[in-house]
Design a protein around this motif. Structure first.
Motif, short mmCIF file in Angstrom:
data_model
loop_
_atom_site.label_atom_id
_atom_site.label_comp_id
_atom_site.label_asym_id
_atom_site.label_seq_id
_atom_site.Cartn_x
_atom_site.Cartn_y
_atom_site.Cartn_z
N TRP A 125 0.86 -1.18 0.00
CA TRP A 125 0.00 0.00 0.00
C TRP A 125 0.89 1.23 0.00
O TRP A 125 2.11 1.12 0.10
CB TRP A 125 -0.96 0.00 1.19
N ASN A 241 -11.87 0.69 5.75
CA ASN A 241 -12.59 1.25 4.60
C ASN A 241 -12.79 2.75 4.76
O ASN A 241 -12.69 3.50 3.78
CB ASN A 241 -13.94 0.54 4.43
N THR A 244 -9.20 4.32 4.09
CA THR A 244 -8.83 4.38 2.68
C THR A 244 -9.76 5.30 1.91
O THR A 244 -9.35 5.98 0.97
CB THR A 244 -8.84 2.98 2.05
N GLY A 245 -11.03 5.35 2.33
CA GLY A 245 -11.96 6.28 1.69
C GLY A 245 -11.56 7.72 1.90
O GLY A 245 -11.79 8.58 1.04
N ILE A 250 -3.80 4.03 0.43
CA ILE A 250 -4.54 3.32 -0.60
C ILE A 250 -3.82 2.04 -0.97
O ILE A 250 -2.60 1.95 -0.89
CB ILE A 250 -4.75 4.19 -1.87
N TYR A 251 -4.62 1.06 -1.37
CA TYR A 251 -4.08 -0.20 -1.87
C TYR A 251 -3.92 -0.11 -3.39
O TYR A 251 -4.54 0.75 -4.03
CB TYR A 251 -5.01 -1.35 -1.49
N HIS A 253 -5.23 -1.74 -5.76
CA HIS A 253 -6.47 -1.82 -6.53
C HIS A 253 -7.31 -0.55 -6.41
O HIS A 253 -8.33 -0.41 -7.11
CB HIS A 253 -7.30 -3.04 -6.07
N GLN A 254 -6.88 0.39 -5.55
CA GLN A 254 -7.62 1.65 -5.38
C GLN A 254 -6.94 2.81 -6.10
O GLN A 254 -7.38 3.96 -5.95
CB GLN A 254 -7.76 1.97 -3.89
N GLN A 255 -5.90 2.54 -6.86
CA GLN A 255 -5.16 3.61 -7.52
C GLN A 255 -6.04 4.39 -8.49
O GLN A 255 -5.92 5.62 -8.60
CB GLN A 255 -3.95 3.02 -8.29
N TRP A 258 -11.46 4.87 -5.51
CA TRP A 258 -11.68 4.09 -4.29
C TRP A 258 -12.61 2.91 -4.56
O TRP A 258 -13.64 3.04 -5.24
CB TRP A 258 -12.28 4.96 -3.19
N GLU A 259 -12.23 1.77 -4.04
CA GLU A 259 -13.08 0.58 -4.02
C GLU A 259 -13.02 0.01 -2.61
O GLU A 259 -12.04 0.21 -1.88
CB GLU A 259 -12.58 -0.47 -5.01
#
Length: 292
Positions: A125, A241, A244-245, A250-251, A253-255, A258-259
């Motif tokens: 991350w 969540n 990250t929101g 961020i991970y 997959h959130q680049q 946001w997911e």
């Protein structure tokens, strides 16, 4: 006069006094449903207080993202570090945390920061790249997020007078915690052992039952300790969540946007929580219900 709990902080003593008086006043004339509702209210209020440091950190993270100006002279990540230090200092200054447990919280802070430095280097991350109060790619406020988990654990021990039946040997829990911590590093180079470690957690703690009471003279309630672990891991996943929101980290997959963090991350949180559990038992040795 009710028995005094010398291990409570002053504010926690007042919370417990209120819970005791309220329960005693209402329970005598209340039916089973109302008594159960009273217990639920007290339980919820004490859980909320146990989460106070973590909740305050989440508020800081969200407020920094929504309200803090992007062009401020002091960058957002550095402002968060200063705010987190001030929050921790206030908790100690106002005696909202006891000195007996502070070193456990600090140790978990260090354990988390070391892992953060490695994980960001490995690309698991990432954080914003600006600011001076950081080590490598890790802003120093991140350690306080781990400290929030330790803070919650030690508060729960105090507020609910936790006792245990068939608690596993401390040497075994210590070895398991060390293996879990090592796996957070080694799985980048060796096969990931998280599912084996999760099975060992289930094997070690599967027969353990936790007893708690909502206030000092209340009845003991029982819960399988594994169920408590899963519940805490779920709420940590929810908090992740939110974090990250808010863009705190961020991970990969959130680049692109946001997911939701995959529900499977609960496994990582449950395993990480085992380290906190072991550190807390150094200060609060697991006791049986019949022990004083």
């Amino acid at each position: 006069m009710s028995q005094q709990r010398t291990d409570f902080t002053p504010l926690e003593e007042r919370i417990d006094d209120w819970a005791h008086r309220r329960s005693a006043a209402l329970a005598a004339d209340a039916g089973p449903l109302r008594r159960g509702l009273i217990e639920l209210v007290v339980f919820t209020l004490k859980q909320a207080w146990a989460c106070v440091f973590g909740a305050a950190m989440l508020v800081l993270l969200v407020a920094a993202r929504l309200l803090y100006p992007d062009d401020a002279l002091l960058v957002r990540s550095d402002a968060l570090v200063i705010a987190a230090v001030a929050l921790q200092a206030a908790m100690v200054a106002f005696r909202l945390e006891s000195g007996r447990e502070m070193w456990v919280i600090v140790l978990f802070h260090v354990v988390g920061t070391v892992m953060e430095i490695f994980k960001t280097y490995a690309g698991s991350w990432s954080y914003e790249t600006d600011g001076f109060l950081r080590i490598g790619g890790v802003p120093l406020y991140t350690g306080f997020m781990y400290a929030a988990v330790g803070s919650y654990m030690v508060r729960v021990f105090r507020l609910f007078d936790l006792r245990f039946a068939r608690y596993p040997p401390l040497w075994a829990t210590g070895l398991l915690a060390a293996a879990i911590y090592a796996n957070f590093f080694t799985h980048h180079y060796l096969p990931d052992a998280r599912w084996v470690l999760l099975a060992l957690v289930a094997l070690l703690y599967g027969r353990c039952v936790m007893s708690f009471r909502n206030q000092r003279t209340g009845p003991w309630r029982r819960m399988p300790v594994l169920l408590a672990f899963v519940g805490v891991a779920f709420f940590l996943w929810v908090a992740e969540n939110v974090g990250t929101g808010a863009g705190a980290w961020i991970y990969p997959h959130q680049q692109a946007g946001w997911e939701m963090v995959p529900l499977s991350k609960m496994v990582s949180w449950l395993l990480l929580m085992m380290i906190s559990v072991v550190l807390v038992t150094v200060v609060y040795r697991p006791r049986a219900v019949e022990e004083r």
